[in-house]
Write a protein that holds these residues in place. Sequence first.
Motif, PDB file in Angstrom:
ATOM      1  N   ASN A  21      31.719  24.481 -30.390  1.00 15.32           N
ATOM      2  CA  ASN A  21      31.477  23.533 -31.472  1.00 15.32           C
ATOM      3  C   ASN A  21      30.733  24.234 -32.606  1.00 15.32           C
ATOM      4  O   ASN A  21      29.691  24.843 -32.386  1.00 15.32           O
ATOM      5  N   TYR A  53      33.282   9.268 -35.513  1.00 12.23           N
ATOM      6  CA  TYR A  53      33.860  10.528 -35.061  1.00 12.23           C
ATOM      7  C   TYR A  53      33.959  10.644 -33.537  1.00 12.23           C
ATOM      8  O   TYR A  53      33.885  11.738 -32.988  1.00 12.23           O
ATOM      9  N   ILE A  84      42.147  12.229 -35.565  1.00  9.06           N
ATOM     10  CA  ILE A  84      41.930  12.639 -34.178  1.00  9.06           C
ATOM     11  C   ILE A  84      40.686  11.992 -33.590  1.00  9.06           C
ATOM     12  O   ILE A  84      40.539  11.894 -32.378  1.00  9.06           O
ATOM     13  N   THR A  85      39.802  11.509 -34.455  1.00  6.72           N
ATOM     14  CA  THR A  85      38.610  10.780 -34.020  1.00  6.72           C
ATOM     15  C   THR A  85      38.577   9.425 -34.716  1.00  6.72           C
ATOM     16  O   THR A  85      39.448   9.093 -35.519  1.00  6.72           O
ATOM     17  N   PHE A  95      32.586  16.855 -29.508  1.00  8.05           N
ATOM     18  CA  PHE A  95      32.837  16.111 -30.736  1.00  8.05           C
ATOM     19  C   PHE A  95      31.518  15.515 -31.220  1.00  8.05           C
ATOM     20  O   PHE A  95      30.524  15.477 -30.493  1.00  8.05           O
ATOM     21  N   THR A 103      32.724  15.834 -23.978  1.00  6.37           N
ATOM     22  CA  THR A 103      33.981  15.458 -23.335  1.00  6.37           C
ATOM     23  C   THR A 103      34.331  16.428 -22.215  1.00  6.37           C
ATOM     24  O   THR A 103      33.777  17.535 -22.132  1.00  6.37           O
ATOM     25  N   VAL A 133      39.388  21.155 -35.372  1.00  7.91           N
ATOM     26  CA  VAL A 133      39.506  19.768 -35.828  1.00  7.91           C
ATOM     27  C   VAL A 133      38.555  19.557 -37.004  1.00  7.91           C
ATOM     28  O   VAL A 133      37.351  19.793 -36.886  1.00  7.91           O
ATOM     29  N   ASP A 166      37.910  16.548 -38.817  1.00  8.58           N
ATOM     30  CA  ASP A 166      37.988  15.111 -39.080  1.00  8.58           C
ATOM     31  C   ASP A 166      36.877  14.638 -40.011  1.00  8.58           C
ATOM     32  O   ASP A 166      37.028  13.606 -40.658  1.00  8.58           O
ATOM     33  N   PRO A 213      36.087  10.875 -30.290  1.00 10.25           N
ATOM     34  CA  PRO A 213      37.464  11.353 -30.102  1.00 10.25           C
ATOM     35  C   PRO A 213      38.393  10.263 -29.578  1.00 10.25           C
ATOM     36  O   PRO A 213      38.000   9.449 -28.726  1.00 10.25           O
ATOM     37  N   LYS A 214      39.603  10.244 -30.085  1.00 11.15           N
ATOM     38  CA  LYS A 214      40.628   9.309 -29.617  1.00 11.15           C
ATOM     39  C   LYS A 214      41.373   9.949 -28.443  1.00 11.15           C
ATOM     40  O   LYS A 214      42.141  10.891 -28.624  1.00 11.15           O
ATOM     41  N   VAL A 241      44.068  13.028 -28.518  1.00 14.12           N
ATOM     42  CA  VAL A 241      43.695  14.346 -28.000  1.00 14.12           C
ATOM     43  C   VAL A 241      44.563  14.741 -26.806  1.00 14.12           C
ATOM     44  O   VAL A 241      45.086  15.859 -26.748  1.00 14.12           O
ATOM     45  N   ALA A 297      35.455  11.117 -22.043  1.00 14.80           N
ATOM     46  CA  ALA A 297      34.467  11.241 -23.119  1.00 14.80           C
ATOM     47  C   ALA A 297      33.270  10.350 -22.835  1.00 14.80           C
ATOM     48  O   ALA A 297      33.420   9.173 -22.474  1.00 14.80           O
TER      49      ALA A 297
END
Length: 389
Positions: A124, A98, A85-86, A250, A259, A27, A29, A100-101, A105, A153
């Motif tokens: 990460n 940032y 995505i975030t 994230f 998360t 990702v 973002d 996360p949605k 996701v 999250a």
Amino acid sequence: ASVDWPMIVFKKDTAELYEKQTLLMAVKDQNIPGKLMACGPAEVISQLKGSFAARLKQVSPAAQEAFDEYDTQQEWDVVWRETSITSGMQAFSLAKPYFPKGQVVLPLLEEVYKLGWHLVCGPNFGGIKVDWPCLVFKKLKQPSTSGALAFGAVKDQNIPGKFCITTTPSELTAVTQTIHEALRKVSGNEGITIEKDEYDADHGQVIRKTSITTGAMAFGTSYFPRKESILAITRSMGAKGWKLEACPMFGGMGASWPTFVWHQTGQVMETAIVAIKDQSYPGKVVLGGVEKDVAKKLMDCFAVMSGPQVENKNDSYDQDYDLAFRHTKMTSGKAICSLQNSWWPYGYPMEVILGELMQRGWEPAGGPAFGSMQLSWPAVILQREKPTA
């Protein structure tokens, strides 16, 4: 120092659950435009360009497949640009950057699972206030589409603290109530409520006023994970047959958003936690939910690798953990006037910790990192199937 050193723990597939194939997604973002990219076998890449791409378009309407000079066909098999995505940068806004949605996701994970691939880890990458979440999938030899997914999250770097939950509509109420009932029994969480606000539109449901970490503290241990809160969440889900698949990470601009991804398998699971506090004095390794008889073996290990000053002793900051080893050295520390990299992880201590716990049936399920700004608190969530009475 603001660094991220991804660590991947490998486990031999003795049960032969997986094909010898791997799918990587990343990702991007924290970029203009936002991107999602993937690399893997030709068959799954072709499949991703079908149903997965269609679902991506539904949850992130501006997304389009295209390479560019920064993410080329030599580096990736497919790249989608203009993804969201975030929550994004959120400049001049009270919204958090940032984050996360969940309602983006989760649908994307569901599409990958439908293709017979399961999430196995979420390393990460990043550094200097940049985070690049990655998702690693393995292909099942006997694919199954049964069992819902759930995404949670932690939003503790927020007032109020929140735990955001997204899952299938048929499971949302039950999952939310399960976590809520377990969490409100933990000190500091008695006043939690189930309630969304204007910042939570991208999530199925939200538990507010949570205290999952230590929060902002004056003496350098801000947002360290609280054992009781973490185990309340993970053990309550495990008791209902939800297996923890991985803990993608994230973040960005100094924020850390741990998360959890669960898969409803029907297996009753129990969990434990190992958390590392190297960015404090003294350095510590704390454990919760594990058998206390592991202490001697770990003490012998730390005495050799960190020195005779190591002691197994809880202090006022670690009272809710079952074991607390002080004066440990799990990383290279803060390297001043040196060519050594700061906070670079040492392999042997981690190998010993995980090896000793593995002998008791505990397997690493996810590696969330907590903290904020330049503070990072790596953790390992362990799980095992709970024996029937």
